[in-house]
Scaffold this motif. Structure first.
Motif, PDB file in Angstrom:
ATOM      1  N   TRP A  31      12.435  -2.376  -5.508  1.00 50.31           N
ATOM      2  CA  TRP A  31      11.668  -1.464  -6.342  1.00 50.31           C
ATOM      3  C   TRP A  31      10.600  -0.789  -5.493  1.00 50.31           C
ATOM      4  O   TRP A  31      10.163  -1.339  -4.483  1.00 50.31           O
ATOM      5  N   VAL A  32      10.135   0.373  -5.916  1.00 46.01           N
ATOM      6  CA  VAL A  32       9.081   1.100  -5.216  1.00 46.01           C
ATOM      7  C   VAL A  32       7.956   1.394  -6.207  1.00 46.01           C
ATOM      8  O   VAL A  32       8.197   1.858  -7.320  1.00 46.01           O
ATOM      9  N   ASP A  33       6.730   1.120  -5.775  1.00 44.49           N
ATOM     10  CA  ASP A  33       5.561   1.362  -6.612  1.00 44.49           C
ATOM     11  C   ASP A  33       5.377   2.868  -6.825  1.00 44.49           C
ATOM     12  O   ASP A  33       5.541   3.657  -5.886  1.00 44.49           O
ATOM     13  N   ASP A  34       5.051   3.263  -8.047  1.00 41.74           N
ATOM     14  CA  ASP A  34       4.944   4.688  -8.385  1.00 41.74           C
ATOM     15  C   ASP A  34       3.555   5.000  -8.921  1.00 41.74           C
ATOM     16  O   ASP A  34       3.236   4.688 -10.079  1.00 41.74           O
ATOM     17  N   HIS A  35       2.735   5.586  -8.073  1.00 39.29           N
ATOM     18  CA  HIS A  35       1.415   6.083  -8.468  1.00 39.29           C
ATOM     19  C   HIS A  35       1.164   7.393  -7.738  1.00 39.29           C
ATOM     20  O   HIS A  35       1.816   7.707  -6.738  1.00 39.29           O
ATOM     21  N   LEU A  36       0.186   8.142  -8.217  1.00 36.39           N
ATOM     22  CA  LEU A  36      -0.216   9.364  -7.529  1.00 36.39           C
ATOM     23  C   LEU A  36      -0.869   9.026  -6.192  1.00 36.39           C
ATOM     24  O   LEU A  36      -0.637   9.683  -5.174  1.00 36.39           O
ATOM     25  N   ARG A  75       5.001  12.657 -15.282  1.00 31.48           N
ATOM     26  CA  ARG A  75       6.062  13.668 -15.372  1.00 31.48           C
ATOM     27  C   ARG A  75       6.499  13.803 -16.826  1.00 31.48           C
ATOM     28  O   ARG A  75       6.570  12.800 -17.536  1.00 31.48           O
ATOM     29  N   PRO A  76       6.843  15.003 -17.260  1.00 27.93           N
ATOM     30  CA  PRO A  76       7.400  15.132 -18.613  1.00 27.93           C
ATOM     31  C   PRO A  76       8.634  14.245 -18.744  1.00 27.93           C
ATOM     32  O   PRO A  76       9.396  14.078 -17.782  1.00 27.93           O
ATOM     33  N   PRO A  77       8.880  13.668 -19.914  1.00 30.17           N
ATOM     34  CA  PRO A  77       9.996  12.727 -20.066  1.00 30.17           C
ATOM     35  C   PRO A  77      11.344  13.287 -19.630  1.00 30.17           C
ATOM     36  O   PRO A  77      12.128  12.586 -18.988  1.00 30.17           O
ATOM     37  N   ARG A 108      -3.918   8.588 -14.754  1.00 32.01           N
ATOM     38  CA  ARG A 108      -4.307   9.055 -16.081  1.00 32.01           C
ATOM     39  C   ARG A 108      -5.032  10.394 -16.013  1.00 32.01           C
ATOM     40  O   ARG A 108      -4.904  11.221 -16.917  1.00 32.01           O
ATOM     41  N   ALA A 109      -5.770  10.620 -14.936  1.00 36.62           N
ATOM     42  CA  ALA A 109      -6.467  11.899 -14.797  1.00 36.62           C
ATOM     43  C   ALA A 109      -5.484  13.038 -14.583  1.00 36.62           C
ATOM     44  O   ALA A 109      -5.709  14.166 -15.041  1.00 36.62           O
ATOM     45  N   ALA A 110      -4.367  12.758 -13.895  1.00 36.72           N
ATOM     46  CA  ALA A 110      -3.400  13.812 -13.579  1.00 36.72           C
ATOM     47  C   ALA A 110      -2.298  13.940 -14.610  1.00 36.72           C
ATOM     48  O   ALA A 110      -1.607  14.958 -14.664  1.00 36.72           O
TER      49      ALA A 110
END
Length: 258
Positions: A31-36, A75-77, A108-110
């Protein structure tokens, strides 16, 4: 079944080398961590999960791959679903999609304010091969349906996981002693019911016990959580830098290959 989580805070050559080492060890899913940004160290380099995943898909042969977890707010669904199904095709049907609501401040800000229930329902429909936008053809999964893992901790999110997911995942909680962590995990596992249940573990941030002292210590840890209702474990990899322990990586490999 053993899973590993890669933190994309290193360069691509090293990240790929780690994934290939895990594949050689026989790990089931990477798995790969997904954050901005890196939630703990925002100034560090940080590769985008949905750029990394197709590259890993094209560079490995057996590993199942996915984000743990894709942030439903970034991202939009419909876009998120199309990203996922594209990786599913590139990997030849090896995608495991993890999906969560996001907890990091930068995310959450983005991100957009879309109800988590709507995100999960839209993505789950797309993973079944259903169209999610009027007039836009569906992209069928390679094997008929992509497995969906939902991260959930509160009652409403746990009910969403129970309704839509093939697997529930939790990191338990930050800074909790094992007794509280186990009790909380047991209650959550009972609420999601008879789907697969996975614990993200192995970092000092979410695992108080120094499990990488020995294979026996890892087995004691996993045994306690199996009794609390956990079926599968995802471990941060490599563990050594997190624990400042030269033996941690060796113990991980011994545990995986034993």
């Amino acid at each position: 079944m053993i899973h590993a989580l890669l933190i994309p805070n290193v360069g691509w050559p090293e990240l790929l080398a780690r994934a290939r080492r895990l594949e050689d060890m026989g790990v089931s899913t990477v798995w790969v961590d997904d954050h901005l940004l890196n939630p703990a160290h925002p100034a560090q380099p940080w590769l985008d999960a949905w750029s990394v995943l197709p590259a890993l898909a094209a560079s490995t042969t057996r590993l199942r791959l996915g984000p743990l977890v894709a942030n439903g707010i970034l991202r939009p669904p419909a876009v998120l679903a199309r990203h996922a199904l594209s990786v599913d095709h590139i990997s030849g049907g090896r995608l495991e999609l993890g999906l969560g609501s996001g907890y990091a401040a930068a995310d959450r800000a983005a991100g957009a304010d879309v109800p988590f229930a709507d995100v999960v329902a839209t993505v789950a429909a797309a993973l079944r091969g259903e169209p999610v936008l009027d007039g836009v053809p569906a992209l069928a999964p390679v094997t008929g349906r992509v497995p969906l893992t939902v991260a959930a901790h509160g009652p409403r999110a746990l009910d969403i996981a129970a309704t839509h997911a093939d697997r529930w995942v939790s990191y338990g909680g930050f800074g909790l002693p094992m007794s509280e962590h186990l009790a909380l995990t047991r209650r959550r596992a009972e609420r999601v019911g008879p789907i697969r249940r996975m614990l993200l573990a192995g970092s000092p941030a979410v695992t108080e016990t120094p499990i990488w002292r020995s294979v026996a210590a890892v087995e004691d840890f996993t045994g306690r959580y199996r009794e609390a209702g956990i079926d599968e474990f995802a471990f941060y990899y490599p563990p050594g830098p997190m624990w400042s322990d030269d033996d941690a990586d060796r113990v991980f490999e011994d545990y995986v290959t034993s």
